[in-house]
Motif scaffolding. Structure first.
Motif, PDB file in Angstrom:
ATOM      1  N   SER A  43      52.283 -22.071  38.183  1.00 15.33           N
ATOM      2  CA  SER A  43      51.783 -22.202  39.553  1.00 15.33           C
ATOM      3  C   SER A  43      51.522 -23.647  39.958  1.00 15.33           C
ATOM      4  N   ALA A  44      51.713 -24.606  39.059  1.00 16.62           N
ATOM      5  CA  ALA A  44      51.453 -26.004  39.373  1.00 16.62           C
ATOM      6  C   ALA A  44      52.593 -26.599  40.194  1.00 16.62           C
ATOM      7  N   PRO A  45      52.343 -27.689  40.925  1.00 16.14           N
ATOM      8  CA  PRO A  45      53.424 -28.377  41.637  1.00 16.14           C
ATOM      9  C   PRO A  45      54.437 -28.937  40.643  1.00 16.14           C
ATOM     10  N   PRO A  46      55.638 -29.338  41.105  1.00 11.43           N
ATOM     11  CA  PRO A  46      56.603 -29.985  40.208  1.00 11.43           C
ATOM     12  C   PRO A  46      55.969 -31.173  39.502  1.00 11.43           C
ATOM     13  N   VAL A  47      56.419 -31.451  38.283  1.00 14.32           N
ATOM     14  CA  VAL A  47      55.732 -32.424  37.439  1.00 14.32           C
ATOM     15  C   VAL A  47      55.729 -33.816  38.049  1.00 14.32           C
ATOM     16  N   ASP A  48      56.792 -34.212  38.774  1.00 11.89           N
ATOM     17  CA  ASP A  48      56.791 -35.556  39.351  1.00 11.89           C
ATOM     18  C   ASP A  48      55.753 -35.672  40.459  1.00 11.89           C
ATOM     19  N   GLU A  49      55.519 -34.600  41.204  1.00 11.79           N
ATOM     20  CA  GLU A  49      54.439 -34.601  42.191  1.00 11.79           C
ATOM     21  C   GLU A  49      53.085 -34.555  41.498  1.00 11.79           C
ATOM     22  N   TYR A  50      53.004 -33.798  40.430  1.00 11.84           N
ATOM     23  CA  TYR A  50      51.742 -33.599  39.727  1.00 11.84           C
ATOM     24  C   TYR A  50      51.236 -34.910  39.124  1.00 11.84           C
ATOM     25  N   THR A  51      52.119 -35.662  38.490  1.00 13.14           N
ATOM     26  CA  THR A  51      51.708 -36.931  37.885  1.00 13.14           C
ATOM     27  C   THR A  51      51.629 -38.038  38.927  1.00 13.14           C
ATOM     28  N   GLY A  52      52.389 -37.954  39.998  1.00 15.89           N
ATOM     29  CA  GLY A  52      52.255 -38.836  41.144  1.00 15.89           C
ATOM     30  C   GLY A  52      52.301 -40.312  40.810  1.00 15.89           C
ATOM     31  N   ALA A  53      51.353 -41.062  41.363  1.00 16.94           N
ATOM     32  CA  ALA A  53      51.320 -42.518  41.212  1.00 16.94           C
ATOM     33  C   ALA A  53      50.996 -42.956  39.785  1.00 16.94           C
ATOM     34  N   LEU A  54      50.561 -42.036  38.939  1.00 18.01           N
ATOM     35  CA  LEU A  54      50.239 -42.407  37.568  1.00 18.01           C
ATOM     36  C   LEU A  54      51.477 -42.905  36.825  1.00 18.01           C
ATOM     37  N   ASP A  55      52.640 -42.392  37.166  1.00 20.51           N
ATOM     38  CA  ASP A  55      53.874 -42.842  36.519  1.00 20.51           C
ATOM     39  C   ASP A  55      54.042 -44.348  36.642  1.00 20.51           C
ATOM     40  N   GLY A  56      53.855 -44.875  37.848  1.00 18.70           N
ATOM     41  CA  GLY A  56      54.031 -46.297  38.074  1.00 18.70           C
ATOM     42  C   GLY A  56      52.989 -47.135  37.351  1.00 18.70           C
ATOM     43  N   LEU A  57      51.758 -46.641  37.271  1.00 21.16           N
ATOM     44  CA  LEU A  57      50.700 -47.387  36.590  1.00 21.16           C
ATOM     45  C   LEU A  57      50.935 -47.461  35.079  1.00 21.16           C
ATOM     46  N   LEU A  58      51.529 -46.418  34.510  1.00 23.31           N
ATOM     47  CA  LEU A  58      51.733 -46.376  33.070  1.00 23.31           C
ATOM     48  C   LEU A  58      53.089 -46.913  32.626  1.00 23.31           C
ATOM     49  N   ALA A  59      54.035 -47.032  33.545  1.00 26.68           N
ATOM     50  CA  ALA A  59      55.384 -47.464  33.179  1.00 26.68           C
ATOM     51  C   ALA A  59      55.416 -48.770  32.399  1.00 26.68           C
ATOM     52  N   PRO A  60      54.594 -49.796  32.739  1.00 32.31           N
ATOM     53  CA  PRO A  60      54.682 -51.062  31.996  1.00 32.31           C
ATOM     54  C   PRO A  60      54.365 -50.933  30.502  1.00 32.31           C
TER      55      PRO A  60
END
Length: 394
Positions: free
Chosen positions: A162-179
């Motif tokens: 029932s959760a949103p798609p994972v890319d929406e779920y993690t949202g802006a956190l992806d960009g903060l952790l990418a480095p």
């Protein structure tokens, strides 16, 4: 989408947690002490969200099948060209294909009850004694597939779907952790901590440094407890950053590290984030520490603490020993909080002006108690469980 049931809590007791920051209160005691609430959370906040199961390389090591539990839902993981997840339920009469924690390396997942076998893609391969059944349709009897994702090296599953798609779920956190390029880091050490506290109380403690001057003198010597900022960005997560003191280059007893840095990672700040519901990530210039929470009872949580390093660090003790002490200081505080929450005299209290991340976490949980799927969708879209800023969801 089917409406999900609200938590077994009095809505009037939840409402104060949804008031605007500055006038809100903490959650009622039953949220931390009632077994019925934890049972609901396992189904709707763990199985119903993107729960972290661990690192993909560890889960798949030496096997092509592994049984795990997400919340209260049994999951069968298979590892082929891509990892896949299925309900750990035979389509014949419901027997588990593997027991929780068991692994296998066969070409098929075989039910030990009646021998039905499933390929690693979940399709039914063989079903003994079913050839004479007129209504039998093997193509319609594959395993029930569940959403699964590899995220920065971790395997996430949404066992309730029932959760949103994972890319929406993690949202802006992806960009903060990418480095930090966490998928390239290697495990340097791991401790398993049994903590006599509710899983939410542990996350609340993690989201503030209000307590640091009183219980973390070692931490305060390398990082000012009033430094940094918290974010309100899209995604079902809460967190912020803190700064290093001028003399410190990392979090250790003397502020020194091993001299091997994560290329491209920020050098003067530490990130502290909690991906709902069970993964805490502390990202440093030279290592990443995670806490993966598994609630065992209302007042007991198992915490898997792992330290990940870039190649070139042979002795991780400078980070591990520092955080082992800091962790144990935190666990003692959380256990005291849990005892207080169990007192008949506990009354939900106000939050200080530097506990805004605690507010975000509590508000997300409170909103999810009333509308689990809706709260996760709203938080994924805006970083807030509310329909609009300062407006609690109905």
């Amino acid at each position: 989408m089917t409406e999900l049931p609200a938590a077994p809590l009095d809505p009037a007791g939840i409402e104060p947690a949804l008031r605007p920051f500055g006038s809100s209160r903490t959650l009622p005691a039953a949220a931390y002490t009632d077994p019925a609430v934890l049972a609901w959370e396992r189904r709707h906040l763990f199985a119903g969200a993107w729960t972290c199961l661990g690192r993909l390389d560890e889960l798949s090591e030496g096997c092509n099948q592994r049984a795990v539990t997400a919340g209260d839902v049994g999951v069968l993981l298979t590892f082929g060209p891509q990892p896949r997840a299925f309900a750990n339920v035979c389509r014949h009469r419901g027997h588990e294909l593997l027991g929780d924690g068991e692994t296998a390396g066969r070409a098929s997942a075989v039910c030990p009850y009646h021998g039905w076998a499933y390929r690693l893609d979940g399709s039914l391969a063989t079903a003994p004694h079913m050839a004479g059944v007129a209504s039998f349709d093997a193509a319609a009897l594959g395993l029930v597939e569940l959403p699964v994702a590899v995220w920065h090296g971790w395997l996430l599953v949404n066992a309730g779907t029932s959760a949103p798609p994972v890319d929406e779920y993690t949202g802006a956190l992806d960009g903060l952790l990418a480095p930090y390029r966490m998928e390239t880091l290697r495990l340097g050490a791991r401790h398993i901590y049994p903590v006599a506290a509710n899983w939410k109380a542990i996350v609340e403690n993690y989201q503030e440094c209000y307590h640091c001057p009183l219980i973390h003198p070692e931490l305060c010597r390398v990082s000012p407890p009033t430094s940094g900022d918290n974010w309100t960005l899209p995604g079902a997560w809460v967190g912020g950053s803190m700064d290093l003191r001028e003399h410190a280059e990392t979090m250790s007893f003397d502020g020194r590290g091993a001299g091997v840095w994560i290329e491209g990672a920020p050098r003067r700040t530490i990130l502290y984030v909690a991906l709902f519901p069970n993964l805490l990530i502390s990202a440093h210039p030279d290592y990443v520490m995670t806490h993966r929470l598994t609630p065992l009872a209302p007042g007991h949580t198992e915490i898997e603490c792992s330290w990940y390093f870039p190649d070139g660090i042979d002795d991780p003790a400078y980070a591990v020993d520092f955080w082992d002490l800091t962790n144990r200081q935190d666990w003692a505080a959380c256990e005291s909080v849990q005892r207080g929450l169990s007192s008949p005299h506990y009354v939900p209290g106000p939050l200080a002006d530097n506990e805004d991340a605690v507010y975000q976490w509590i508000a997300l949980v409170a909103a999810a108690y009333l509308d689990p799927a809706g709260a996760l969708r709203r938080t994924a879209a805006s970083g807030s469980p509310f329909v609009s800023a300062g407006s609690p969801a109905p």
